[in-house]
Design a protein around this motif. Structure first.
Motif, PDB file in Angstrom:
ATOM      1  N   ILE A 173      72.821 -12.442 -34.410  1.00 33.72           N
ATOM      2  CA  ILE A 173      71.707 -13.326 -34.029  1.00 33.72           C
ATOM      3  C   ILE A 173      72.183 -14.390 -33.048  1.00 33.72           C
ATOM      4  CG2 ILE A 173      70.138 -15.098 -34.929  1.00 33.72           C
ATOM      5  CD1 ILE A 173      69.880 -13.270 -37.437  1.00 33.72           C
ATOM      6  N   SER A 174      73.382 -14.961 -33.306  1.00 32.98           N
ATOM      7  CA  SER A 174      73.860 -16.012 -32.386  1.00 32.98           C
ATOM      8  C   SER A 174      74.195 -15.431 -31.019  1.00 32.98           C
ATOM      9  CB  SER A 174      75.050 -16.762 -32.978  1.00 32.98           C
ATOM     10  OG  SER A 174      75.964 -15.883 -33.535  1.00 32.98           O
ATOM     11  N   SER A 175      74.652 -14.176 -30.954  1.00 31.44           N
ATOM     12  CA  SER A 175      74.934 -13.579 -29.636  1.00 31.44           C
ATOM     13  C   SER A 175      73.644 -13.428 -28.837  1.00 31.44           C
ATOM     14  CB  SER A 175      75.624 -12.218 -29.799  1.00 31.44           C
ATOM     15  OG  SER A 175      74.727 -11.264 -30.318  1.00 31.44           O
ATOM     16  N   THR A 176      72.562 -12.963 -29.495  1.00 30.25           N
ATOM     17  CA  THR A 176      71.284 -12.839 -28.765  1.00 30.25           C
ATOM     18  C   THR A 176      70.742 -14.218 -28.383  1.00 30.25           C
ATOM     19  OG1 THR A 176      70.138 -12.723 -30.883  1.00 30.25           O
ATOM     20  CG2 THR A 176      70.568 -10.639 -29.784  1.00 30.25           C
ATOM     21  N   VAL A 177      70.942 -15.211 -29.257  1.00 30.89           N
ATOM     22  CA  VAL A 177      70.453 -16.565 -28.961  1.00 30.89           C
ATOM     23  C   VAL A 177      71.196 -17.155 -27.761  1.00 30.89           C
ATOM     24  CG1 VAL A 177      70.466 -18.944 -29.831  1.00 30.89           C
ATOM     25  CG2 VAL A 177      69.556 -17.111 -31.244  1.00 30.89           C
ATOM     26  N   ILE A 178      72.524 -16.918 -27.681  1.00 29.49           N
ATOM     27  CA  ILE A 178      73.302 -17.447 -26.547  1.00 29.49           C
ATOM     28  C   ILE A 178      72.877 -16.761 -25.248  1.00 29.49           C
ATOM     29  CG2 ILE A 178      75.627 -17.436 -25.548  1.00 29.49           C
ATOM     30  CD1 ILE A 178      76.661 -18.094 -28.390  1.00 29.49           C
ATOM     31  N   PHE A 179      72.631 -15.457 -25.323  1.00 26.21           N
ATOM     32  CA  PHE A 179      72.154 -14.713 -24.143  1.00 26.21           C
ATOM     33  C   PHE A 179      70.784 -15.232 -23.707  1.00 26.21           C
ATOM     34  CE2 PHE A 179      70.591 -10.543 -22.263  1.00 26.21           C
ATOM     35  CZ  PHE A 179      71.392 -10.645 -21.138  1.00 26.21           C
ATOM     36  N   TYR A 180      69.946 -15.517 -24.698  1.00 25.83           N
ATOM     37  CA  TYR A 180      68.590 -16.044 -24.460  1.00 25.83           C
ATOM     38  C   TYR A 180      68.664 -17.434 -23.810  1.00 25.83           C
ATOM     39  CZ  TYR A 180      63.935 -17.719 -26.081  1.00 25.83           C
ATOM     40  OH  TYR A 180      62.671 -18.237 -26.197  1.00 25.83           O
ATOM     41  N   SER A 181      69.621 -18.269 -24.301  1.00 25.75           N
ATOM     42  CA  SER A 181      69.772 -19.643 -23.767  1.00 25.75           C
ATOM     43  C   SER A 181      70.133 -19.637 -22.294  1.00 25.75           C
ATOM     44  CB  SER A 181      70.865 -20.394 -24.526  1.00 25.75           C
ATOM     45  OG  SER A 181      70.655 -20.299 -25.889  1.00 25.75           O
ATOM     46  N   ASN A 182      70.773 -18.556 -21.843  1.00 29.17           N
ATOM     47  CA  ASN A 182      71.185 -18.430 -20.450  1.00 29.17           C
ATOM     48  C   ASN A 182      70.010 -18.688 -19.513  1.00 29.17           C
ATOM     49  OD1 ASN A 182      72.750 -17.892 -18.283  1.00 29.17           O
ATOM     50  ND2 ASN A 182      72.866 -15.686 -18.605  1.00 29.17           N
ATOM     51  N   GLU A 183      68.827 -18.181 -19.898  1.00 27.51           N
ATOM     52  CA  GLU A 183      67.643 -18.410 -19.064  1.00 27.51           C
ATOM     53  C   GLU A 183      66.811 -19.581 -19.561  1.00 27.51           C
ATOM     54  OE1 GLU A 183      64.016 -15.944 -17.010  1.00 27.51           O
ATOM     55  OE2 GLU A 183      65.453 -14.904 -18.261  1.00 27.51           O
ATOM     56  N   TYR A 184      66.687 -19.707 -20.895  1.00 21.90           N
ATOM     57  CA  TYR A 184      65.829 -20.769 -21.445  1.00 21.90           C
ATOM     58  C   TYR A 184      66.345 -22.151 -21.049  1.00 21.90           C
ATOM     59  CZ  TYR A 184      62.791 -23.204 -24.723  1.00 21.90           C
ATOM     60  OH  TYR A 184      61.833 -24.024 -25.278  1.00 21.90           O
ATOM     61  N   MET A 185      67.681 -22.326 -21.074  1.00 24.88           N
ATOM     62  CA  MET A 185      68.274 -23.641 -20.762  1.00 24.88           C
ATOM     63  C   MET A 185      68.808 -23.677 -19.324  1.00 24.88           C
ATOM     64  SD  MET A 185      67.941 -25.148 -23.722  1.00 24.88           S
ATOM     65  CE  MET A 185      69.022 -26.564 -23.750  1.00 24.88           C
ATOM     66  N   ALA A 186      68.271 -22.810 -18.463  1.00 25.52           N
ATOM     67  CA  ALA A 186      68.837 -22.683 -17.105  1.00 25.52           C
ATOM     68  C   ALA A 186      68.757 -23.990 -16.329  1.00 25.52           C
ATOM     69  CB  ALA A 186      68.115 -21.574 -16.350  1.00 25.52           C
ATOM     70  N   GLY A 187      67.706 -24.754 -16.536  1.00 33.71           N
ATOM     71  CA  GLY A 187      67.554 -26.012 -15.781  1.00 33.71           C
ATOM     72  C   GLY A 187      68.393 -27.142 -16.326  1.00 33.71           C
TER      73      GLY A 187
END
Length: 570
Positions: free
Chosen positions: A67-81
């Motif tokens: 779950i944390s691996s998918t969350v970190i991958f997801y953060s790549n775009e969600y927290m891009a700014g």
């Protein structure tokens, strides 16, 4: 910036698969390994760093890492700014490592390290967007969890009576002893604060001030499940009275959060209250003695709840950071894939047959029906299941069915491919993992024989909940001019039975009032009059006399000489 997310994503994914294979191997051969390293000897009690490797810890770790691996991958775009993406990723990694330490520890001291690590890093993540709301949420989160930390510290102190902190070896043998009862009570208190059971529930929706990827991690497999996991490990030492107490508290939590979610309008808070409801469910079945079922539901719930938060994050992202579900609607036209994912998760949460949530939830409901229990627990249990379905379908109605009430020129689209890929990884497990886990974890299939009506009770409650959820959303949308009484009731229920108010003003009001009284009457009152001010005035008076003598010295010298001469003459 991109590299750090990808690096951790690949690393965690590989680790997750490795741990899953190890778990299978340990499960098949029924093995448990202890690795011990003695750090120091304290009053002939060895402080030992122990690592417990069994199928349960390995399986849980593999889920947390996935779950944390998918969350970190997801953060790549969600927290891009975000300017400090590196710092954010490092905080998430520290969070996951704290959870790892907690999972593999059969030793109360090393558990406390992981436990406190979770508390500290969660505070840093909740106040990540630095504003007043985040700070307040961070403080209530940190201070509520502090109660649990203190309880664990007291349990550690009492465990000196047993000459060591490795509780695994002697839990069942000494469960009726006075010391062990006290220690287990402390552990239950700690678990209640971390897993947000009544009366410590108010921090869980407040922690939604954190960025959505963090919410996804915290509310699925890390922070809130730590308490449940600790009780799963301590389940042998619980006496009947403790179990009854925990059963009552957790069933009330389940009912309260299910009711509250039906009146809430903040998208993330609805999902947070749903987490609270599921934690109540896990604690309930745990206090009936079925720790394996609690663990089973913990794993399946982690998957669909993580994905539910990711979908919510994608929706919030597209709605220009708006979280109010009353502004949303008809999203199925603009964001079809996200809506499909979200719907599958919602159905899994409701326990619709053959999705992962069904396998654990239906089994829990049937085992509970089979137990010798009073009608109160039976009713609360099934009403809570109905409420879960009700708020899920209310959410579906507001998000996908109703009209879009947002700005007319909103550019709703589904172009966030990185987020969709990370969600796509999880959706596979949400669909298949329930059945896979039920085949793996239980060596023989559960066959539960119940009367026809009791067997169908779960499905009846699901359809009942669907109807109520649909009717409620229609009712709130149609009746704009509601009576004040209804508004008061809904604000009371949505406010978790006034618990957030009680845990802030209830704790603050009297100490602050007493402090004000103390300052007025004592600190700046009588102590000033008799103490420092009085001393200051006396010294000032005396020093003015001495000053007078010293400043007029020649005139005084002559006068003293004259007085001396007169005295000599007389």
């Amino acid at each position: 910036m991109v590299n750090i997310c990808l690096r951790y994503f690949v690393f965690f994914l590989v680790l997750s698969l490795t741990f899953f294979m190890m778990s299978m191997w340990l499960m098949v051969y029924d093995l448990t390994y202890f690795f011990e390293y003695e750090l120091l000897l304290l009053n002939s009690s060895p402080v030992v760093m122990t690592v417990l490797v069994d199928w349960m810890s390995m399986l849980f770790m593999s889920f947390v890492l996935f779950i944390s691996s998918t969350v970190i991958f997801y953060s790549n775009e969600y927290m891009a700014g975000d300017l400090n993406l590196n710092r954010f990723i490092y905080l998430v990694v520290m969070f996951v490592l704290s959870m790892m330490l907690l999972i593999i520890s059969p030793n109360l001291i090393s558990i406390l390290l992981g436990w406190d690590g979770l508390g500290l890093v969660s505070y840093c993540l909740v106040i990540y967007y630095q504003n007043v709301k985040s700070l307040n949420a961070g403080m209530i989160t940190a201070l509520t969890n502090r109660i649990g930390d203190v309880a664990l510290l007291m349990a550690i102190a009492w465990m000196l009576n047993y000459g060591g902190w490795n509780y695994v070896f002697y839990l069942e043998e000494v469960k009726q002893e006075g010391y062990m009862i006290l220690i287990t009570s402390m552990v239950i208190l700690a678990a209640m604060t971390k897993s947000a059971q009544i009366p410590f529930s108010s921090w869980l929706p407040a922690a939604m001030a954190a960025p959505t990827p963090v919410s996804s991690l915290v509310h699925s497999s890390t922070l809130v499940t730590a308490g449940v996991y600790l009780l799963i490990r301590f389940n042998y030492s619980m006496t009947e009275d403790m179990m009854c107490f925990l059963l009552f508290v957790s069933s009330m939590t389940m009912f309260m959060s299910g009711l509250g979610a039906n009146f809430e309008f903040d998208l993330k808070k609805i999902i947070a209250l749903s987490t609270l409801s599921q934690l109540g469910l896990m604690m309930t079945i745990l206090s009936l003695g079925e720790y394996k079922l609690a663990f089973f539901h913990l794993l399946t719930h982690a998957l669909f709840k993580a994905l539910l938060f990711m979908c919510a994050g994608n929706v919030i992202h597209s709605m220009l950071n708006c979280q109010d579900i009353r502004f949303m609607g008809s999203l199925v036209q603009a964001m079809p894939l996200t809506c499909v994912y979200m719907n599958i998760c919602n159905l899994s949460l409701c326990g619709i047959p053959f999705l992962s949530g069904f396998y654990s939830k239906d089994l829990i409901a049937e085992v509970m029906s089979m137990d010798y229990l009073n009608v109160y627990i039976y009713m609360v249990f099934y009403i809570s299941i109905g409420l879960t379905v009700s708020y899920s379908f209310r959410l579906v109605y507001y998000l996908f069915v109703g009209d879009l009430n947002f700005n007319s020129l909103v550019a709703l689209s589904e172009k966030s491919y990185v987020m969709l890929k990370s969600m796509g990884l999880l959706i596979i497990l949400v669909v298949v993992m329930g059945s896979v886990l039920s085949w793996l974890m239980f060596d023989s299939p559960y066959l539960i024989v119940l009367p026809g009506l009791m067997k169908l009770m779960t499905l009846i409650m699901i359809f009942f909940g669907m109807t109520i959820g649909y009717m409620m959303s229609k009712f709130t949308l149609i009746s704009k001019n509601l009576s004040l009484k209804y508004i008061n009731l809904s604000s009371y229920l949505a406010g978790m039975w006034n618990m957030p108010i009680l845990s802030t003003f209830g704790v603050n009001y009297y100490p602050i009032m007493m402090g004000n009284l103390y300052i007025k009457s004592l600190d700046q009152g009588w102590t000033e009059y008799f103490g420092s001010q009085n001393l200051y005035k006396q010294l000032q008076h005396n020093s003015t006399i001495i000053q007078f003598i010293l400043s007029n010295n020649i005139k005084l010298f002559y006068m003293l000489t004259v007085i001396l001469l007169i005295l000599m003459l007389f």
